[in-house]
Design a protein around this motif. Structure first.
Motif, mmCIF file in Angstrom:
data_model
loop_
_atom_site.group_PDB
_atom_site.id
_atom_site.type_symbol
_atom_site.label_atom_id
_atom_site.label_comp_id
_atom_site.label_asym_id
_atom_site.label_seq_id
_atom_site.Cartn_x
_atom_site.Cartn_y
_atom_site.Cartn_z
ATOM 1 N N LEU A 876 0.831 -1.205 0.000
ATOM 2 C CA LEU A 876 0.000 0.000 0.000
ATOM 3 C C LEU A 876 0.866 1.255 0.000
ATOM 4 O O LEU A 876 0.602 2.207 -0.745
ATOM 5 C CB LEU A 876 -0.919 -0.007 1.230
ATOM 6 N N PHE A 877 1.920 1.279 0.812
ATOM 7 C CA PHE A 877 2.821 2.435 0.837
ATOM 8 C C PHE A 877 3.480 2.634 -0.520
ATOM 9 O O PHE A 877 3.586 3.762 -1.020
ATOM 10 C CB PHE A 877 3.894 2.254 1.912
ATOM 11 N N LYS A 878 3.889 1.549 -1.132
ATOM 12 C CA LYS A 878 4.548 1.641 -2.434
ATOM 13 C C LYS A 878 3.577 2.141 -3.495
ATOM 14 O O LYS A 878 3.927 2.960 -4.359
ATOM 15 C CB LYS A 878 5.100 0.271 -2.831
ATOM 16 N N HIS A 879 2.336 1.676 -3.419
ATOM 17 C CA HIS A 879 1.320 2.040 -4.421
ATOM 18 C C HIS A 879 0.891 3.496 -4.294
ATOM 19 O O HIS A 879 0.658 4.182 -5.292
ATOM 20 C CB HIS A 879 0.112 1.111 -4.265
ATOM 21 N N THR A 880 0.775 3.982 -3.048
ATOM 22 C CA THR A 880 0.232 5.330 -2.814
ATOM 23 C C THR A 880 1.309 6.403 -2.691
ATOM 24 O O THR A 880 1.016 7.590 -2.855
ATOM 25 C CB THR A 880 -0.615 5.352 -1.529
ATOM 26 N N GLY A 881 2.534 6.004 -2.373
ATOM 27 C CA GLY A 881 3.591 6.993 -2.174
ATOM 28 C C GLY A 881 3.702 7.478 -0.739
ATOM 29 O O GLY A 881 4.628 8.234 -0.410
ATOM 30 N N TYR A 882 2.792 7.048 0.130
ATOM 31 C CA TYR A 882 2.912 7.417 1.545
ATOM 32 C C TYR A 882 4.017 6.576 2.187
ATOM 33 O O TYR A 882 4.189 5.389 1.885
ATOM 34 C CB TYR A 882 1.582 7.209 2.274
ATOM 35 N N ARG A 883 4.731 7.196 3.116
ATOM 36 C CA ARG A 883 5.918 6.536 3.654
ATOM 37 C C ARG A 883 5.732 5.969 5.053
ATOM 38 O O ARG A 883 6.612 5.281 5.558
ATOM 39 C CB ARG A 883 7.086 7.528 3.666
ATOM 40 N N GLU A 887 1.574 9.300 7.770
ATOM 41 C CA GLU A 887 1.255 9.982 6.506
ATOM 42 C C GLU A 887 -0.038 9.443 5.916
ATOM 43 O O GLU A 887 -0.877 10.208 5.409
ATOM 44 C CB GLU A 887 2.404 9.809 5.511
ATOM 45 N N LEU A 888 -0.205 8.134 5.967
ATOM 46 C CA LEU A 888 -1.414 7.520 5.415
ATOM 47 C C LEU A 888 -2.645 7.974 6.188
ATOM 48 O O LEU A 888 -3.669 8.346 5.599
ATOM 49 C CB LEU A 888 -1.289 5.995 5.468
ATOM 50 N N ALA A 889 -2.559 7.973 7.515
ATOM 51 C CA ALA A 889 -3.693 8.390 8.340
ATOM 52 C C ALA A 889 -4.026 9.859 8.104
ATOM 53 O O ALA A 889 -5.204 10.237 8.030
ATOM 54 C CB ALA A 889 -3.384 8.153 9.820
ATOM 55 N N THR A 890 -2.997 10.697 7.963
ATOM 56 C CA THR A 890 -3.225 12.122 7.710
ATOM 57 C C THR A 890 -3.965 12.316 6.391
ATOM 58 O O THR A 890 -4.907 13.117 6.297
ATOM 59 C CB THR A 890 -1.888 12.882 7.677
ATOM 60 N N ALA A 891 -3.553 11.590 5.364
ATOM 61 C CA ALA A 891 -4.213 11.695 4.062
ATOM 62 C C ALA A 891 -5.656 11.206 4.141
ATOM 63 O O ALA A 891 -6.565 11.802 3.534
ATOM 64 C CB ALA A 891 -3.444 10.887 3.022
ATOM 65 N N MET A 892 -5.895 10.145 4.886
ATOM 66 C CA MET A 892 -7.260 9.629 5.035
ATOM 67 C C MET A 892 -8.158 10.651 5.728
ATOM 68 O O MET A 892 -9.278 10.918 5.288
ATOM 69 C CB MET A 892 -7.233 8.334 5.849
ATOM 70 N N PHE A 897 -7.080 10.514 0.278
ATOM 71 C CA PHE A 897 -6.947 9.135 -0.195
ATOM 72 C C PHE A 897 -8.345 8.538 -0.239
ATOM 73 O O PHE A 897 -8.951 8.258 0.790
ATOM 74 C CB PHE A 897 -6.037 8.337 0.738
ATOM 75 N N GLU A 898 -8.880 8.394 -1.436
ATOM 76 C CA GLU A 898 -10.246 7.917 -1.602
ATOM 77 C C GLU A 898 -10.257 6.508 -2.177
ATOM 78 O O GLU A 898 -9.283 6.069 -2.794
ATOM 79 C CB GLU A 898 -11.027 8.855 -2.536
#
Length: 901
Positions: A876-883, A887-892, A897-898
């Motif tokens: 998922l990190f590789k696919h979205t670019g989040y590290r 970062e992923l939670a912030t984008a959500m 991140f839809e």
């Protein structure tokens, strides 16, 4: 040429096209980027410049000012100064010696010597006449070269177009489009740092017209006004009728700020009077003490500037300006304009198509015209509107309260103020208004008025958590407050019900029936309503159809506001115990339109009907406004619905938090929340804890004598019987659910009884009956859950499992979908649309991470290993670019991140 790195909302593709145009020698030498103020011309210019520099193109940036328009040669001098920083210019001359031709020739030669070069001239509408001629000469010399002129130009201002833009061969013109609704929502989400509800997003897009500058000004203006609140990473419009507070120095008001004083006064006046159409001009002239011709000239100037529309009914092109400009008037000037509008309407000299225009101007005029008539009309308008838009009438009532009203009008005003305060969650104001009426104006109140005011007083006290006063009222201590024995009995029963003491409320009403049943007016209707509500929850009520027929007859002579309140109470009871069909039957039989439901009850209805996003938006808005606390039974139903949605979508911690908040605020019928708590534990494979929570809920209900909703808890225990770790069952669950269904006699209770029979007794006939009952309910989540439960017991076909899976998909119930896919694999049923399943798994994983769950807990929820979760996260990190998880939670949380299907 590479794409620009600069983020430009909704215009990235356009910027790429423009860069491609500029990169070609065969295109026109001048690119004009046009658009109204706030559309993002300067941002587009910055993006073009950044991209050009990144590709090795020499880029000169020139920013024009309004004062440059009146200074000969100023524009071309600015270009010359910018050019001198990057190119040797041995022929420097004094400003007086720079003739148009010689300067233009020298500039063109210098640009041609640079190779690929762009001259970006921002706000080119301010270029003076001499410089326009010079730029035209430069443009002709640049034909066929890699050097280009790029001009940003504010429109509509056709008279200010540089001369070179009149020659089609020299110019390629592009008008920047406004943002569409989706693009506006993304931009506004970043401005407010939260996801916008659809209502707020639509309102801001409407005000800003898709222009980024206006959108930002409107959003921040609403925040300053207190009309927008952010809660749980979501932004809500809590006061629709408050205008945004935009400072006069804001760029969106630059055109107004630059106006001469007289013209500005006309603009501000038009913001008030424009809804009166052609009559506005004469009224404005009179209010400003100016000749009408002078006012018309000022209006023509405003039209030429693009601020007003063309035609006899001149209005502001920007809805935002129309909203914010009246606030720039002084108090006296604003009242004077409002008074002029009121007089014109009263005299038949003007009219507005807006039905709210007159009462709004009456409220602002503050009695400058016929105070007695103003007060009477304000109250009349308020009584007409309060049922459909209670928030709008509050300022009307406040204005009326300041006028010299007679006692009868004061009573009307205070009654309406009490009602609107309850709707808005202004509990203290509601309690004070009701108390004042009951203590000081009893001689002017009808029996129905007294009864309703007592109930509103009790409701406000509950919301204020003034339990001491409530206990005194229940004990019969009403002090100086008016009311007879029957009215006080009914109000005490209301207080007992709101305190979750339904058994005592029922006993009180049954033991005093001879006192209140024959009481005057509305009191007997309310007595029956509270008795019916308590009886239904206690399992003592008769058939609902019979109850509704009797209630409809009793309500026939009751005034509309009271009739709707009673009808809503019957619907609320059904909604709270998950019976949508019974709620709709009550609304239909008692003529209650859906829009008459308050936010709390409407949210539950939307949840049961399968409109989950709308249900969440309504619920959060109600919470932000504070309205659930005045509706305790609905409060429990709404919070349970919210928790169910979050749980089904994978936000386990959020579901737990919602249930904890619901219990902390009040405990009315809170046994209904235990099944959600238990489901969270069950998802975490904590079977003993789930069993304990279900039994505790049943114990609470038993202590209170309540049967409604216990069928759900008993079904939960039945589901646990076949799971590893389940505690030995020590009760006859089938018999228990049968007794509850017989006593409560709701569709939901009978469904749970049939499901319990199917699961415990492995009875296929009960399974088939349960499926038929669920299908007839009109509740998609309930039907999907019924299919899931029966599939796990081996009762349904692959086709039915796919149907339930699709229903979960319509609700975006991703965790329920994931659990169904797991069940499909166990039953060797093919999973449809693997691509969509993969996307859902990614988004569900991101949701669980955002919810704060550890990898081990995520693994338990998804029925997989911790190592598998780690592998999925890496992909998922590789696919979205989040590290990282952060970062992923912030984008959500920011909505960046839809779910992509």
């Amino acid at each position: 040429m590479n794409s620009p790195a600069t983020a430009l909302f909704g215009k990235q593709h356009l910027i790429e096209q423009l860069l491609g145009f500029l990169d070609s020698k065969q295109t026109a030498p001048v690119l004009v980027i046009g658009g109204p103020a706030g559309v993002g011309r300067s941002t587009a210019m910055a993006a073009l410049g950044a991209a050009a520099r990144a590709n090795g193109v020499t880029t000169l940036v020139v920013r024009m000012r309004e004062s440059d328009r009146s200074r000969p040669h100023r524009g071309v001098m600015r270009v010359d100064d910018a050019l001198s920083e990057v190119a040797a210019d041995p022929a420097q001359q004094d400003a007086e010696q720079r003739t148009v031709t010689r300067t233009a020739t020298r500039l063109a030669d210098s640009l041609l010597g640079l190779g690929p070069a762009f001259v970006l001239i921002d706000d080119a509408q301010w270029v003076d006449g001499h410089s326009r001629a010079a730029l035209t000469t430069v443009a002709r010399r640049l034909v066929g070269s890699p050097a280009k002129l790029v001009l940003s130009l504010r429109t509509p201002r056709p008279a200010e177009l540089p001369a070179c833009t009149q020659e089609d061969a020299l110019v390629h013109a592009v008008r920047l489009p406004p943002l569409d609704r989706a693009e506006s929502r993304v931009l506004l989400g970043q401005v407010l740092g939260a996801r916008l509800t659809p209502r707020l997003a639509d309102r801001l897009h409407e005000l800003g017209g898709g222009l980024p500058g206006a959108l930002i000004a409107a959003a921040r203006g609403y925040q300053r006004a207190g009309a927008v609140r952010v809660s749980d990473h979501h932004a809500y419009l809590v006061h629709e009728h408050l205008p945004p507070q935009v400072d006069l120095q804001d760029p969106v008001l630059a055109d107004v700020r630059r106006l001469p004083p007289h013209t500005r006064a006309v603009a501000l006046g038009m913001a008030v009077l424009a809804p009166l159409g052609e009559a506005a001009t004469g009224l404005l002239a009179g209010s400003l003490d100016r000749p009408e011709q002078e006012v018309r000239q000022a209006l023509d100037e405003l039209t030429a500037l693009g601020l007003l529309t063309v035609g006899p009914d001149r209005r502001f092109r920007s809805p935002l300006l129309a909203e914010v400009l009246p606030a720039k008037l002084g108090p006296y000037a604003r009242r004077r304009l409002a008074s002029a509008a009121v007089r014109a309407v009263w005299q038949g000299a003007a009219r507005s198509a807006d039905p709210f225009y007159l009462p709004e101007q009456l409220a602002i005029s503050a009695g400058m015209v016929d105070p007695e008539r103003t007060g009477a009309e304000l109250l009349t308008h308020a009584e007409q509107v309060v049922l459909i838009d209670h928030a709008r009438v509050v300022p009307w009532l406040r204005a009326a309260a300041e006028l010299p009203l007679g006692r009868q009008e004061q009573v009307r005003s205070l009654r309406l103020l009490t009602v609107t305060s309850l709707y808005d969650g202004q509990w203290q104001r509601a309690a004070e208004s009701a108390e004042r009426l009951l203590a000081e104006h009893a001689d002017l109140l009808t029996a129905d008025h007294v009864q309703c005011l007592q109930l509103m007083y009790v409701t406000a006290l509950l919301a204020l958590r003034d339990f001491g006063t409530l206990d005194n009222l229940i004990a019969g201590d009403w002090g100086q407050l008016s009311g007879g024995p029957a009215q006080r009995i009914v109000s005490s029963a209301c207080a007992l019900s709101m305190l979750d003491r339904f058994r005592q409320a029922h006993e009180l009403l049954e033991s005093t029936r001879s006192t209140w049943q024959g009481a005057e007016g509305f009191t007997s209707v309310l007595g029956e309503m509270f008795a019916d509500q308590a009886a239904r929850l206690l399992g003592l009520g008769g058939p609902l159809s019979t109850v509704l027929d009797r209630t409809a007859r009793l309500l026939a002579p009751v005034e509309e506001l009271n009739r709707q309140a009673v009808a809503a109470a019957y619907a609320r009871t059904s909604l709270t115990i998950n019976d949508l069909s019974s709620a709709r039957a009550a609304m239909s039989r008692l003529a209650l339109p859906e829009q008459a439901l308050n936010e709390v009850d409407l949210a539950v209805l939307r949840f049961l009907a399968g409109h989950w996003d709308e249900a969440l938006a309504i619920s959060q808005l109600a919470i932000v406004r504070g309205t659930p606390t005045g509706n305790p039974l609905g409060h429990t139903g709404m919070y349970r619905a919210m928790a169910r949605i979050h749980l089904a979508r994978g936000s386990l911690s959020e579901a737990r938090s919602i249930i904890a908040k619901a219990r902390a605020e009040q405990q009315v019928a809170d046994h209904l929340l235990s099944s959600v708590d238990a489901d969270v534990e069950l998802l975490l494979t904590n079977v003993p804890q789930a069993d304990r929570l279900l039994r505790e809920g049943l114990a609470v209900a038993s202590r209170r004598g309540v049967l409604a909703g216990t069928d759900d808890l008993l079904l939960g225990l039945a589901q646990l019987r076949s799971l590893p770790g389940a505690l030995p069952e020590d009760r006859d669950l089938v018999a228990c659910t049968g007794r509850v269904a017989t006593a409560v006699d709701t569709r939901a209770a009978w469904l749970n009884h049939l499901l319990t029979r199917a699961l415990v007794l492995a009875d296929p006939d009960s399974a088939a009956s349960a499926l038929a009952l669920a299908r007839a309910s009109g509740q998609p989540f309930e039907l999907a859950n019924t299919i899931f439960r029966l599939a796990g017991a081996g009762f349904v076909t692959a086709k039915l499992v796919h149907e339930g899976y699709a229903l979960y998909g319509q609700l975006r119930a991703l965790l329920s979908r994931a659990r169904t896919r797991h069940l499909m694999r166990e039953l060797n049923i093919p999973v449809p649309d693997r691509r969509a399943a993969t996307a859902e798994n990614e988004y569900l994983l991101a949701t669980l991470v955002t919810d704060g769950l550890s990898n081990r807990t995520v693994a338990a929820v998804l029925h997989t290993s911790e190592r598998s979760v780690e592998s999925r996260l890496s992909r998922l990190f590789k696919h979205t670019g989040y590290r990282s998880r952060v970062e992923l939670a912030t984008a959500m949380l920011a909505g960046q991140f839809e779910l992509q299907l």
